[in-house]
Design a protein around this motif. Sequence first.
Motif, PDB file in Angstrom:
ATOM      1  N   LEU A  95      -6.091 -18.750  56.791  1.00  0.00           N
ATOM      2  CA  LEU A  95      -7.247 -19.759  56.049  1.00  0.00           C
ATOM      3  C   LEU A  95      -7.559 -18.918  54.579  1.00  0.00           C
ATOM      4  CD1 LEU A  95      -8.414 -20.777  59.318  1.00  0.00           C
ATOM      5  CD2 LEU A  95      -6.938 -21.928  58.342  1.00  0.00           C
ATOM      6  N   ILE A 122      -5.231 -19.865  52.601  1.00  0.00           N
ATOM      7  CA  ILE A 122      -5.719 -21.108  52.294  1.00  0.00           C
ATOM      8  C   ILE A 122      -6.917 -22.444  51.730  1.00  0.00           C
ATOM      9  CG2 ILE A 122      -2.848 -21.942  53.150  1.00  0.00           C
ATOM     10  CD1 ILE A 122      -3.913 -22.774  55.530  1.00  0.00           C
ATOM     11  N   CYS A 123      -7.782 -21.887  52.861  1.00  0.00           N
ATOM     12  CA  CYS A 123      -8.843 -22.218  52.259  1.00  0.00           C
ATOM     13  C   CYS A 123      -9.911 -21.945  51.277  1.00  0.00           C
ATOM     14  CB  CYS A 123      -9.816 -23.053  53.763  1.00  0.00           C
ATOM     15  SG  CYS A 123      -9.351 -23.088  54.929  1.00  0.00           S
ATOM     16  N   PRO A 124     -10.367 -22.736  50.477  1.00  0.00           N
ATOM     17  CA  PRO A 124     -11.456 -22.603  49.076  1.00  0.00           C
ATOM     18  C   PRO A 124     -12.504 -21.541  49.589  1.00  0.00           C
ATOM     19  CG  PRO A 124     -11.214 -24.511  49.239  1.00  0.00           C
ATOM     20  CD  PRO A 124      -9.555 -24.668  50.342  1.00  0.00           C
ATOM     21  N   THR A 125     -12.493 -20.191  49.006  1.00  0.00           N
ATOM     22  CA  THR A 125     -13.488 -19.421  49.754  1.00  0.00           C
ATOM     23  C   THR A 125     -14.243 -18.880  48.570  1.00  0.00           C
ATOM     24  OG1 THR A 125     -12.538 -18.020  50.598  1.00  0.00           O
ATOM     25  CG2 THR A 125     -13.120 -19.448  52.221  1.00  0.00           C
ATOM     26  N   PHE A 154     -16.885 -20.259  62.788  1.00  0.00           N
ATOM     27  CA  PHE A 154     -16.363 -21.056  62.157  1.00  0.00           C
ATOM     28  C   PHE A 154     -16.286 -18.659  61.579  1.00  0.00           C
ATOM     29  CE2 PHE A 154     -18.318 -24.982  61.537  1.00  0.00           C
ATOM     30  CZ  PHE A 154     -17.181 -25.836  61.914  1.00  0.00           C
ATOM     31  N   PHE A 203     -12.113 -17.046  60.291  1.00  0.00           N
ATOM     32  CA  PHE A 203     -11.599 -16.825  58.843  1.00  0.00           C
ATOM     33  C   PHE A 203     -11.180 -14.968  59.254  1.00  0.00           C
ATOM     34  CE2 PHE A 203     -13.466 -20.211  57.477  1.00  0.00           C
ATOM     35  CZ  PHE A 203     -12.648 -20.398  56.035  1.00  0.00           C
ATOM     36  N   ASP A 247     -14.547 -13.606  50.927  1.00  0.00           N
ATOM     37  CA  ASP A 247     -13.678 -13.221  51.340  1.00  0.00           C
ATOM     38  C   ASP A 247     -13.655 -11.880  51.099  1.00  0.00           C
ATOM     39  OD1 ASP A 247     -12.248 -15.243  50.903  1.00  0.00           O
ATOM     40  OD2 ASP A 247     -11.111 -14.938  48.563  1.00  0.00           O
TER      41      ASP A 247
END
Length: 148
Positions: free
Chosen positions: A63, A66-69, A53, A57, A74
Motif C-alpha cells: 500500500l 500504490i497509495c499517495p502518501t 489505518f 500501512f 512514509d
Amino acid sequence: MTLAEEFRSRNFSIYGQWTGVLCIVLCFALGIANIFHANFVIAFSIVCLVFSFVIIFIEIPLLLRICPTSPKFDAFIRKFETNYMRAAIYLVMSIVQWLSLLAMVTSLIVPALFLLFAAVFYALAGFKGQAFQGSKTLGGQGVAQMII
C-alpha cells in the motif's frame, strides 16, 4: 511459499503480521461501534480508528507503493521494519486501548488484547533472533518491488 507453509515456518513475525491484519479489522469495526457512546469513550474510538489505518500501512507494504502518501508518513511507517519496533508500536497502541477501560468498559478491550498479542509475537520473533519475514500474501518479499 503458500500461506500454510508460512504458518508452519514457526516464524513469530508471520504470526505477528497476521495478528496485525486481524487488528485492522477489529480496530476499524469496534472503533466505529463504540463511537456512539456519550462519554469519553468517543476519543478512544477515534484513536482506534486511526490505529486501524496506521496498521494497514505497517502490515501491508504494498500500500505504501500504490497509495499517495506524504514523505513524512512514509518515513514514519518505515521505522517499523524490525520486529522490535513493531512490538513497540503494537504495545503502545495496546496500552492506549487498555486505558479506554478507565472511561468505561466497552468492546474496545478486544482490540487492546489483540494488539497485545501482536506485540508479543513480534517481541518473541526478536528475542528468538528471527529475521522479519513478511507474508507474500500481504505484499512482502518482493511483491512490492514488482510494481515499480
